[in-house]
Design a protein around this motif. Structure first.
Motif, PDB file in Angstrom:
ATOM      1  N   THR A 215       0.877  -1.664   0.260  1.00  0.00           N
ATOM      2  CA  THR A 215       0.029  -0.104  -0.118  1.00  0.00           C
ATOM      3  C   THR A 215       0.663   1.462  -0.054  1.00  0.00           C
ATOM      4  O   THR A 215       0.051   2.104  -0.661  1.00  0.00           O
ATOM      5  CB  THR A 215      -0.493   0.251   1.392  1.00  0.00           C
ATOM      6  N   ALA A 216       2.066   1.385   0.987  1.00  0.00           N
ATOM      7  CA  ALA A 216       2.898   2.129   0.977  1.00  0.00           C
ATOM      8  C   ALA A 216       3.752   2.702  -0.274  1.00  0.00           C
ATOM      9  O   ALA A 216       3.856   3.808  -1.241  1.00  0.00           O
ATOM     10  CB  ALA A 216       4.213   2.105   2.027  1.00  0.00           C
TER      11      ALA A 216
ATOM     12  N   ARG B 113      -2.530  -3.871  -8.981  1.00  0.00           N
ATOM     13  CA  ARG B 113      -2.416  -2.244  -7.874  1.00  0.00           C
ATOM     14  C   ARG B 113      -2.932  -2.303  -6.585  1.00  0.00           C
ATOM     15  O   ARG B 113      -4.570  -2.499  -7.453  1.00  0.00           O
ATOM     16  CB  ARG B 113      -1.437  -1.527  -8.503  1.00  0.00           C
ATOM     17  N   SER B 114      -3.120  -1.450  -5.773  1.00  0.00           N
ATOM     18  CA  SER B 114      -3.832  -1.030  -5.130  1.00  0.00           C
ATOM     19  C   SER B 114      -4.994   0.036  -5.961  1.00  0.00           C
ATOM     20  O   SER B 114      -6.077   0.576  -5.131  1.00  0.00           O
ATOM     21  CB  SER B 114      -3.813  -0.514  -3.827  1.00  0.00           C
ATOM     22  N   PHE B 115      -4.687   0.699  -7.353  1.00  0.00           N
ATOM     23  CA  PHE B 115      -5.172   1.796  -8.115  1.00  0.00           C
ATOM     24  C   PHE B 115      -5.808   0.202  -8.944  1.00  0.00           C
ATOM     25  O   PHE B 115      -4.888  -0.556  -9.774  1.00  0.00           O
ATOM     26  CB  PHE B 115      -3.615   2.817  -8.180  1.00  0.00           C
TER      27      PHE B 115
ATOM     28  N   ASP C  26       2.750   1.508  -3.600  1.00  0.00           N
ATOM     29  CA  ASP C  26       1.661   1.930  -4.091  1.00  0.00           C
ATOM     30  C   ASP C  26       1.269   3.807  -4.093  1.00  0.00           C
ATOM     31  O   ASP C  26       1.354   4.357  -4.802  1.00  0.00           O
ATOM     32  CB  ASP C  26       0.440   1.533  -4.459  1.00  0.00           C
ATOM     33  N   ALA C  27       1.050   3.640  -3.551  1.00  0.00           N
ATOM     34  CA  ALA C  27       0.795   4.906  -3.005  1.00  0.00           C
ATOM     35  C   ALA C  27       1.754   6.322  -3.179  1.00  0.00           C
ATOM     36  O   ALA C  27       2.273   7.267  -3.918  1.00  0.00           O
ATOM     37  CB  ALA C  27       0.977   6.032  -1.450  1.00  0.00           C
TER      38      ALA C  27
ATOM     39  N   GLN D 173       1.257   6.233  -7.165  1.00  0.00           N
ATOM     40  CA  GLN D 173       0.455   6.975  -7.574  1.00  0.00           C
ATOM     41  C   GLN D 173       1.347   8.415  -7.338  1.00  0.00           C
ATOM     42  O   GLN D 173       0.845   9.336  -8.282  1.00  0.00           O
ATOM     43  CB  GLN D 173      -0.682   7.131  -6.401  1.00  0.00           C
ATOM     44  N   ALA D 174       2.023   8.836  -6.196  1.00  0.00           N
ATOM     45  CA  ALA D 174       2.757  10.418  -6.390  1.00  0.00           C
ATOM     46  C   ALA D 174       3.466  10.825  -7.120  1.00  0.00           C
ATOM     47  O   ALA D 174       3.645  12.380  -7.890  1.00  0.00           O
ATOM     48  CB  ALA D 174       2.819  10.710  -4.932  1.00  0.00           C
TER      49      ALA D 174
END
Length: 177
Positions: free
Chosen positions: A26-27, A71-73, A29-30, A33-34
């Motif tokens: 999750t980290a 992925r989480s997105f 993926d964040a 995304q950024a």
């Protein structure tokens, strides 16, 4: 001690390991995304700086959405860039298209670079950089901070406007060298 008596501690350790992996994912993926859109914009800025302004050169941007699996997105917005050179031999294009790619722990993207013409590198360093670009060796990399890095045989080299300018000149101005 029986297998049954060991089972609860085993299940607890496995649940803790799975939770830690999910948290790390999750980290990551964040972070992706950024950082992906920031590096995409950095690429556009570098190409724009490398190309400059001339009536025979144009830049075209195309907004795209990449579908994402595992992925989480679910999607990732990106911008492809195309350098168009109207030279003596006609229109030549070099396209840069970022996409997700996971080659190792630090890599999360690659920039596909394609040319509308055949390119045979010479022995000059600019030709070697151009060949690396065409071989999709331009990567989006990082775990804490992100950068556009060229995967050269002797290590990674951060992409700069000057390096990109030399590579584009090697690709497009073949008769001038």
């Amino acid at each position: 001690m029986t297998l049954a008596s060991r089972l609860d501690s085993y299940l607890t350790r496995r649940a803790q390991r799975d939770a830690a992996a999910a948290s790390a994912r999750t980290a990551r993926d964040a972070f992706i995304q950024a950082q992906f859109p920031l590096l995409n914009q950095r690429l556009i800025d570098l190409v724009t700086a490398a190309v400059g302004n001339h009536s025979r050169l144009t830049l075209a941007e195309t907004a795209l959405t990449e579908a994402v699996a595992d992925r989480s997105f679910a999607t990732l917005a990106k911008t492809a860039l195309e350098v168009r050179a109207d030279l003596d031999g006609g229109l030549q294009t070099i396209a840069f298209t970022p996409r997700l790619a996971f080659g190792d722990e630090a890599q999360f993207g690659v920039v596909a670079c394609t040319a509308s013409f055949a390119f045979t590198p010479r022995t000059r360093s600019a030709d070697r950089v151009a060949a690396l670009l065409l071989a999709e060796k331009l990567q989006m990399r990082g775990t804490q901070t992100a950068a556009l890095m060229l995967a050269a045989p002797d290590g990674f080299l951060e992409l700069s406007a000057a390096l990109l300018e030399e590579a584009l000149a090697a690709l497009l101005l073949r008769g001038a060298g």
